[in-house]
Design an enzyme around this catalytic site. Structure first.
Site, short mmCIF file in Angstrom:
data_model
loop_
_atom_site.label_atom_id
_atom_site.label_comp_id
_atom_site.label_asym_id
_atom_site.label_seq_id
_atom_site.Cartn_x
_atom_site.Cartn_y
_atom_site.Cartn_z
N SER A 89 -7.02 2.06 -2.19
CA SER A 89 -5.82 1.27 -2.49
C SER A 89 -6.29 -0.08 -2.99
O SER A 89 -7.29 -0.62 -2.53
CB SER A 89 -5.00 1.11 -1.22
OG SER A 89 -4.12 0.02 -1.37
N CYS A 116 -10.03 -1.72 14.51
CA CYS A 116 -10.35 -3.15 14.63
C CYS A 116 -10.60 -3.58 16.07
O CYS A 116 -11.36 -4.51 16.32
CB CYS A 116 -9.23 -3.97 14.05
SG CYS A 116 -8.91 -3.57 12.34
N GLU A 120 0.83 -1.20 0.00
CA GLU A 120 0.00 0.00 0.00
C GLU A 120 0.87 1.26 0.00
O GLU A 120 0.55 2.25 -0.64
CB GLU A 120 -0.91 -0.03 1.25
CG GLU A 120 -2.17 0.79 1.11
CD GLU A 120 -3.19 0.48 2.21
OE1 GLU A 120 -3.20 -0.66 2.72
OE2 GLU A 120 -3.96 1.37 2.55
N GLU A 148 -15.80 -11.01 3.64
CA GLU A 148 -14.65 -10.74 2.77
C GLU A 148 -14.05 -12.03 2.21
O GLU A 148 -13.75 -12.14 1.03
CB GLU A 148 -13.58 -9.97 3.55
CG GLU A 148 -12.40 -9.50 2.70
CD GLU A 148 -11.29 -8.87 3.54
OE1 GLU A 148 -11.03 -9.35 4.66
OE2 GLU A 148 -10.69 -7.90 3.07
N LYS A 170 -15.18 -9.71 8.01
CA LYS A 170 -14.14 -10.58 7.43
C LYS A 170 -14.75 -11.88 6.93
O LYS A 170 -14.23 -12.52 6.01
CB LYS A 170 -13.06 -10.88 8.47
CG LYS A 170 -12.20 -9.69 8.83
CD LYS A 170 -11.11 -9.45 7.81
CE LYS A 170 -10.35 -8.17 8.13
NZ LYS A 170 -9.59 -7.67 6.99
N GLU A 229 -13.30 -12.63 -5.55
CA GLU A 229 -11.94 -12.15 -5.90
C GLU A 229 -10.89 -12.76 -4.98
O GLU A 229 -9.70 -12.65 -5.26
CB GLU A 229 -11.85 -10.62 -5.74
CG GLU A 229 -12.86 -9.80 -6.51
CD GLU A 229 -14.15 -9.56 -5.73
OE1 GLU A 229 -15.06 -8.97 -6.31
OE2 GLU A 229 -14.27 -9.99 -4.57
N CYS A 248 -8.06 -1.90 4.26
CA CYS A 248 -7.95 -3.06 5.17
C CYS A 248 -9.28 -3.47 5.77
O CYS A 248 -9.44 -4.59 6.22
CB CYS A 248 -7.02 -2.76 6.34
SG CYS A 248 -5.48 -2.07 5.83
N GLU A 274 2.26 1.68 -3.39
CA GLU A 274 1.19 2.20 -4.25
C GLU A 274 1.03 3.71 -4.04
O GLU A 274 0.88 4.46 -5.00
CB GLU A 274 -0.11 1.46 -3.92
CG GLU A 274 -1.26 1.83 -4.85
CD GLU A 274 -2.58 1.19 -4.45
OE1 GLU A 274 -2.60 0.36 -3.50
OE2 GLU A 274 -3.60 1.53 -5.08
#
Lengths: 633, 567
Positions: A356, A553, A309, A398, A395, A403, A336, A312
């Site tokens: 990102s 988190c 990141e 996710e 999560k 993907e 994230c 990037e």
């Protein structure tokens, strides 16, 4: 302690009301006089009776009240007598602006509380021992406290509602709902996502989604903050514990677990520890006892995230400042937090290009386990079961995204929330607090302190600054003990600037630039960031960290219940404290990170293989069709 | 490195900080009503479009739609037949209208005909108890109909979708008995002119001295409320006339808003002048929708005559305008904070107090909410003086009260009586000689037996919002209590536990008593729950919901059977 001493202890600046006459009951410092159960005190104007009572150690039971939410005064458990009022008043929703005399206990109050609890049980259908919240249910605890042992006002024999299992992550069991509206206030006001509301009225009222459709048909971002605040078992995450047990009990499976930073500073709460106790190394032992073949540290891929990141970001900066490419999207937004990703995909798809492309640490980890690690260990990826311990409910969603199969397999097979793992540890007959300490396993067990603080809001930004600044200038960040204080803390939106006075060769174009960053946590704050972005107010900002949950988190939807600002602050303190004691505190200095770029991701950060394994794409998200909903409970 | 300053968290509920974030949201209910009226239903697209227009979440709009009984989501009909199930109508129905319509249309209540033309449903008291039984098709009210007329009525509405432009109100707007204050002759605007002479503070003093108390039921001192509104410092203040008259058995506002509407508006102007408000809103219950055109035309006339707008009656520093806001079917919106929530385009759920509406009300501005009757009393009070008003009635209840008399009597209607008159005298006046019981104050009031007929009307004795329902010897009082509890179950906002869950238990208990008689343990539970509901509910609805039922159990033991369980 005398009343006066008590008052002075709590409000040291206040004067004893006995010694000085009231100025219309409000003293010059804007404080108001209260007398609660015979104890006189001054408190800031606007204080609720509940807050004032708690400050002098008087306990008033509550249910709809929650320290994170606006007050509503609907459950009526916290009733008190206010002198001059005909009826009892909800102390949680009674702000005091003029002098007041209150009684928090009387026979009428006791009878009312008992009756109200019995009334709540009328439509509360379910069996306590078969409930995820058994022994942790606020309703159950209060019924116990008030000696409610029968259903005085009747009881539902049959469920009134069908359980909503349509969401990939959350279960809504409205038969257990007591209509405290914490979930509504969480979703509507705190997060501003606006999925849940009260539908209907009177005894027919219930919490539901728009058009009363199943959750899968809503734009829920699966942040799980409603679950964190539900006092009963009406809302909970879908459990993956059975699948994980099954994998652990299958000898030919190689089961690995990665553990995120936030759970280790919170899981102790599920075992009776006060908030803010870190059990990292005890947790490792417990996991090994449970039969995990390897226990890895997500901090490792947090470091990798910084490399990807961060690179990037530097590439975007290069395009903007060196190549004068005005089309490059800045500020870069972190990626994230899966709840945040889903929010922006659902509500602000026009802003997706700012994100990102780096995957979250969990998914980077998953991709590496079934490729690099499998290869290194000579394992068939098919036999690897990749589990992750996360503070997060999103999560779970996710890891199901199409993907997230870069390895050719499902990169992360199962996500366990902190709560689920705590339950598994208990089921495994262990008391986490009594375990021996042990370290993480090789080769993915080394993470830096920078990776560790990913668990707190501002942590990703701090880690990124430590690395990027050093790469660009060749020097350490100019903060004592590497503590980048301006991005720390719990303020909803933070903004900071870091001047780059001298840059190394490839980064000369950054010399003289002030690196402008922002940090936001909670979707309401994220929404403000996106609003500013669309209004073009953030053109000079370079990098923004956004986390869906309050506190980052560590306040995630999968963390132990309860939550409050104090609890989240204690968890943050524990993280930063643990970080201080680590020798390795910069992501780019992580030896495994260096090794992986040397032997596996040989074309470096943001290189070809990185892009295949560690980066992803986003898209506009529409509500799922009702029928596509998986039905696991 | 610099850090931006912290954004301070506002103190929840403090007057300085409670300013509505969605000012524009107040158009939500009128917009929904317009859609409902035009299309007979509200669709998913309507909800999404409105949400987008107002910048709120679709579920917020949907939640509002699901709150109000006049809205139909995705299952509406071109014409909706609403059958009153108020107590008054129930007592007068020879044959149930519901059954007649069900048979004629071939559907049950709650359904829509296959062609989507007619929907059939119940409605809480329509306020036509003196002409019971009543029903409503779209905005048209029907009373005194014969069952044979049904097909003709349906045909009229079906043909070309045209609605008969007949409004029953014009026929029903007459008083049964006039008194010295409300139904007395009055020279228009003389009260307002007097107010101008006296000046703001003196008007508030005058109202304080008159002893006038809220006529909506709660009985709070009007003068004190005005004083608080006057003291509130704000650039903008509101006066709201509460015409949410939804109390079963109450229909006095119907008369005031037709025959005496100028008195009501004059009262609002006086209130606006005295408290420094510049905006007046008349909140009209949705079921009184056919009153709207009349009110609107009165208001335009007032505007033409410079009685509304800037410099009212040439008074340079007094600007005041009034608009009518139509409700959408929710009894609880008669509660002033629920009314304000509703005005702001939300579910009509009562707010927490403090802060009070006079400090933080509509759109966060100080808002004075007064009942129609309270406001209509004011012009006379100013003209004749506080002492004159105080001379009427009793020491604690000055003035006169409008009674909506219905049930088993020879002369139902709206009567203006002085406080202090006994129940027995009222019964004689309305030709009810064989009453078994009287419900004073409607569903939220109390049920008085014969032995209490000596009691007098007044806040200190038999308090009432105006309903006066007479039950003859042949009436079953458990039927009456059940009707009221059903009404409350339907109308409870469902926000707080005691009201939401308690009413259901009382209703179940009532049915148990009917079937099996009353056991001592059940009576104990009912009485204990009644206490809790009275003390612990958030608003007046829950606080009063159990009263009539517990009155029946306490005062009319002959109405049910007691069971003694041998231990």
């Amino acid at each position: 302690m005398t009343n006066q001493a008590l008052t002075e202890k709590i409000f040291p600046q206040s004067t004893n009301p006995g010694s000085q006459p009231f100025l219309n009951g409000v003293n010059p410092e804007g404080q108001v006089a209260l007398n609660i159960d015979g104890i006189s005190l001054y408190a800031p104007r606007g204080v609720t009776i509940l807050e004032a009572a708690r400050s002098i150690g008087i306990r008033i039971p509550t249910l709809c009240h929650h320290p994170d939410l606006c007050f509503t005064g609907v459950c009526r458990i916290c009733l008190v007598e206010v002198e001059g009022q005909r009826t009892l008043q909800a102390s949680c929703a009674y702000p005091v602006f003029s002098p007041i005399r209150v009684k928090t206990w009387s026979p009428a109050i006791r009878r009312a509380r008992r009756n109200i609890l019995s009334l709540m049980l009328r439509n509360h259908h379910g069996t306590c021992y078969a409930c995820t919240k058994n022994t942790r249910c606020e309703l159950q605890a209060l019924c116990m406290e008030y000696g409610i042992t029968d259903h005085a006002f009747g009881h539902q024999e049959r469920p009134r509602y069908e359980k909503d299992l349509s969401s990939p992550v959350l279960v809504r069991d409205m038969d257990k709902c007591i209509l405290c509206r914490r979930c509504v206030r969480t979703c509507m006001h705190m997060q501003g996502v606006g999925v849940l509301e009260v539908l209907g009225r009177g005894e027919e009222s219930k919490i539901g989604t728009c058009f009363d459709l199943p959750m899968a048909a809503s734009l829920c971002i699966h942040c799980g903050q409603c679950v964190n605040r539900c006092p009963t078992g009406a809302l909970h995450e879908k459990s993956d514990t059975a699948e994980v047990w099954k994998a652990l009990e299958t000898p030919e499976k190689h089961v690995v677990i990665q553990t995120a930073p936030a759970p280790r500073v919170a899981i102790g709460e599920a075992f009776g520890c006060p908030p803010g106790v870190s059990l990292t190394h005890k947790l490792n032992t417990a996991l090994k006892h449970m039969g995990f073949n390897k226990v890895f540290d997500t901090n490792f891929t947090a470091d990798l995230t910084i490399m990807e990141e961060g690179t990037e970001l530097l590439l975007r900066l290069k395009k903007r400042y060196a190549d004068q490419d005005t089309r490059v999207k800045l500020p870069q937004l972190t990626s994230c937090s899966p709840g945040w990703i889903q929010y922006i995909e659902s509500f602000h798809p026009s802003c997706l290009d700012y994100l990102s492309t780096a995957k979250s640490p969990q998914q980077m980890f998953g991709a590496l386990i079934k490729t690099w690690y499998a290869e290194k260990m000579g394992l068939n990826p098919q036999h690897i079961v990749s589990v992750s311990l996360m503070p997060c409910t999103a999560k779970k969603f996710e890891c199901e995204r199409p993907e997230m199969r870069a390895s050719g397999y499902k990169d992360v097979d199962f996500v366990l929330t902190t709560r689920e793992l705590a339950a598994m540890i208990r089921e495994g007959g262990m008391d986490l607090t009594l375990m021996e300490e042990s370290s993480f396993d090789d080769p993915l067990g080394i993470g830096s302190g920078a990776g560790l603080i990913f668990g707190a809001t501002g942590g990703v930004m701090e880690a990124a600054i430590r690395t990027a600044y050093e790469i660009v200038t060749g020097e350490e960040v100019p903060f004592s003990g590497l503590r980048v204080e301006p991005v720390r803390g719990m303020q909803g939106i933070r903004r900071a600037e870091l001047p780059i006075l001298k840059a190394k060769k490839p980064w000369k174009f950054l010399e003289g630039l002030s690196l402008k960053v922002m940090v936001a946590h909670g979707i309401s704050q994220a929404r403000q960031i996106l609003a500013m972005l669309s209004r073009g107010e953030l053109e000079d900002v370079h990098f923004i960290e956004v986390m869906a949950c309050p506190g980052g988190c560590l306040g995630g939807g999968g963390q132990p219940i309860p939550t409050s600002p104090e609890i989240r602050e204690a968890r943050a303190r524990a993280l930063y404290q643990e970080e201080e004691n680590l020798a390795l505190r910069k992501s780019h200095e992580n030896p495994v990170v260096q090794a992986i770029y040397k032997e596996f991701l040989t074309d470096g950060p943001c290189g070809c293989l990185s892009h295949k394994l560690l980066h992803t794409t986003y898209g506009k998200r529409e509500p799922q069709a009702e029928t596509s909903a998986p039905g696991k409970a | 490195m610099i850090q931006t300053p912290a954004v301070s968290k506002p103190i929840p509920g403090s007057p300085e900080n409670v300013v509505s974030s969605h000012t524009s949201r107040s158009v939500l209910l009128p917009e929904l009503l317009a859609i409902q009226k035009k299309n007979g239903t509200i669709t998913e697209k309507d909800v999404r479009d409105l949400a987008q227009g107002l910048g709120i979440h679709p579920v917020e709009v949907y939640s509002v739609v699901r709150f109000y009984s006049l809205f139909h989501y995705d299952k509406g009909a071109k014409h909706i037949i609403r059958i009153c199930r108020g107590l008054g109508c129930g007592m007068k129905e020879k044959k149930k209208w519901a059954e007649i319509f069900e048979k004629t249309l071939g559907i049950s209540v709650g359904q829509t005909t296959a062609d989507g033309v007619f929907g059939l449903e119940y409605v809480s008291c329509l306020g036509l108890c003196d002409h019971a039984p009543a029903f409503m098709v779209d905005d048209t009210l029907y009373t005194d109909c014969a069952p044979e007329e049904v097909s003709h009525i349906l045909h009229t509405h079906r043909s070309a979708g045209k609605r008969p432009d007949f409004c029953a109100w014009e026929i029903f707007g007459h008083a049964a008995r006039s008194g010295p204050v409300l139904f007395a002759p009055h020279e228009d605007w003389s009260g307002l002119k007097k107010a101008f002479q006296l000046g703001r503070k003196a008007v508030v003093e005058e109202v304080l001295h008159s002893g006038l108390r809220g006529r909506g039921g709660a009985g709070f001192s009007t003068g004190l409320k005005w004083q608080m509104a006057l003291d509130a410092k704000a650039p903008l203040k509101y006066v709201i006339c509460n015409a949410g008259e939804g109390e079963p058995g109450t229909f006095k506002d119907r008369i005031l808003l037709t025959e005496y509407v100028r008195k009501v508006f004059e009262g609002m102007l006086i209130a606006g002048f005295a408290t420094g408000a510049s905006q007046g809103i008349l909140y009209l219950r949705g079921e009184y929708g056919c009153l709207l055109p009349g009110l609107e035309s009165s208001l335009s006339r007032l505007r033409e005559d410079q009685l509304l707008g800037s410099s009212v009656l040439g008074k340079k520093d007094f600007h005041f305008d009034i608009r009518v806001h139509l409700g959408s079917g929710a009894y609880v919106c008669g509660e002033e904070t629920a009314l304000i929530e509703s005005l702001e385009g939300r579910r009509g759920e009562p707010r927490n107090r403090p802060p009070f509406s006079v400090e933080v009300g509509y759109q966060g501005a100080p808002t004075l909410v007064n009942n129609v009757e309270t406001l209509a009393s004011l012009p006379s009070i100013l003209v004749h003086g506080a002492s004159w008003f105080k001379g009427l009635g009793t020491a604690q209840s000055s003035g006169t009260k409008l009674l909506s008399v219905s049930g088993d009597c020879g002369a139902p209607g709206v009567y203006e009586v002085e406080y202090g008159v006994s129940i027995g005298d009222i019964l004689d006046m309305v030709q009810a000689d064989k009453a078994k019981a009287v419900v004073v104050g409607g569903a939220a009031g109390s049920c008085l037996p014969r032995k209490s007929f000596h009691r007098v009307l007044g806040y200190e004795d038999a308090a009432t919002s105006g309903a006066f329902i007479i039950l003859g010897q042949h009436r079953n009082l458990l039927d009456m209590a059940e009707n009221f509890l059903q009404f409350f179950q339907e109308e409870s906002c469902g926000q707080c536990t005691p009201c939401r869950e308690g009413i259901g238990f009382l209703l179940e208990s009532l049915r148990t008593i009917r079937q099996r008689g009353l056991e001592a343990s059940l009576l104990e539970k009912i009485l204990s729950l009644s206490e809790t509901m009275r003390l612990a509910s958030k608003c007046g609805l829950g606080q009063t919901a159990s009263k009539v039922f517990s009155d029946v159990l306490n005062l009319f033991p002959e109405e049910y059977q007691r069971i003694t369980v041998e231990v």
